[in-house]
Design an enzyme around this catalytic site. Structure first.
Site, PDB file in Angstrom:
ATOM      1  N   SER A 138       0.690  -0.902  -0.203  1.00 59.27           N
ATOM      2  CA  SER A 138       0.396  -0.250  -0.099  1.00 59.27           C
ATOM      3  C   SER A 138       1.092   1.299  -0.033  1.00 59.27           C
ATOM      4  O   SER A 138       1.815   1.191   0.639  1.00 59.27           O
ATOM      5  CB  SER A 138      -0.822   0.386   1.224  1.00 59.27           C
ATOM      6  OG  SER A 138      -1.392   1.299   1.511  1.00 59.27           O
ATOM      7  N   TYR A 151      -2.768  -1.064  10.885  1.00 58.08           N
ATOM      8  CA  TYR A 151      -2.900  -1.029   8.896  1.00 58.08           C
ATOM      9  C   TYR A 151      -1.539  -0.589   7.878  1.00 58.08           C
ATOM     10  O   TYR A 151      -1.085  -1.232   7.456  1.00 58.08           O
ATOM     11  CB  TYR A 151      -4.535  -0.940   7.946  1.00 58.08           C
ATOM     12  CG  TYR A 151      -4.016  -0.919   7.006  1.00 58.08           C
ATOM     13  CD1 TYR A 151      -4.810  -2.113   6.662  1.00 58.08           C
ATOM     14  CD2 TYR A 151      -4.319   0.214   5.890  1.00 58.08           C
ATOM     15  CE1 TYR A 151      -4.995  -2.194   4.828  1.00 58.08           C
ATOM     16  CE2 TYR A 151      -3.814  -0.233   4.629  1.00 58.08           C
ATOM     17  CZ  TYR A 151      -4.530  -1.462   3.899  1.00 58.08           C
ATOM     18  OH  TYR A 151      -4.285  -1.547   2.770  1.00 58.08           O
TER      19      TYR A 151
END
Length: 247
Positions: A138, A151
């Site tokens: 990500s 996260y």
């Protein structure tokens, strides 16, 4: 890597980036297998895409054992593993945030799950003339987003692991290790977080497939390449801009 007539496993392929990537790869003439925890959604996605489906929870050790056995028995020509399944919770760190429990769930899916599944499938991937492992990282792997704190942690850990895995496998195997760094992508998950201005998932899928075909170690989707460049130039400013209005 020539992504035609390959057998490809995509975890979390019943929605979002995984679903879109499965669609592109199927259209290119590959045999695609998708997994998911929700059986009804998985079956629906499989019918729509015309692909093989296997119910699977990447955090469950018994599921991993069963999946690997099924792949070895029925799809022994597997040459591409795409670790796409992921979870994330939007919140801010602080008193009573419950960060430990949230982080534990995120790491089980986003980090420990891919590590265990990848290691279990390595013997099979090594048998192929060419093979690839694709980890969905990500843009928050590069710098954290304060509203996705743990996260971000899990994806940063996956990024570090992917580098070590790439260097290790390059010494004595034909397995390529790719990382995908999406910026905001429009999926059911991101929309549930109130983030509705992302890049379409089918556009992201096209970039991902092209990156694998071009043997790119790191595949940047959307704004991530610019964000990474800004971070390398001036980390403090880049992190501040990335989190502007969120702190």
């Amino acid at each position: 890597m020539n992504l035609t007539n390959k057998t490809i496993l995509i975890t979390g392929g019943n929605s979002g980036i995984g679903y879109a990537t499965a669609k592109v790869l199927t259209q290119k003439g590959n045999k695609v297998i998708i997994t998911g925890r929700d059986r009804a959604r998985l079956e629906k996605a499989g019918q729509e895409l015309g692909v093989t489906t296997i119910p699977f929870d990447v955090t469950n050790a018994e599921d991993v054992t069963a999946l690997v056995a099924k792949i070895k028995a029925e799809h022994s020509d597997l040459s591409v593993l795409i670790n796409n399944a992921g979870v994330g919770k939007a919140y801010k760190l602080g008193e009573n945030a419950n960060a430990y429990d949230i982080a534990k769930e995120e790491f089980e899916t986003n980090y420990f799950g891919p590590i265990r599944l990848t290691e279990a499938l390595l013997p099979l991937l090594k048998q192929q003339s060419e093979a690839a492992i694709v980890n969905l990282a990500s843009n928050v792997s590069i710098h954290p987003l304060v509203v996705l704190p743990t996260y971000s942690d899990s994806k940063a850990a996956l990024h570090s692991h992917s580098i070590a895995l790439r260097l290790t496998l390059a010494t004595d195997t034909n397995i390529k290790v790719h990382e995908v760094f999406p910026s905001l992508i429009s999926t059911e998950g991101t929309r549930a977080l109130g983030l509705d201005n992302g890049l379409p998932a089918d556009v992201a899928a096209g970039v991902i497939v092209s990156g694998i075909e071009n043997n790119d170690n790191e595949i940047y989707v959307g704004d991530t390449a610019k964000q990474r460049e800004a971070f390398l130039k001036d980390p403090e400013t880049a992190i501040s801009e990335f989190n502007k209005g969120l702190i």
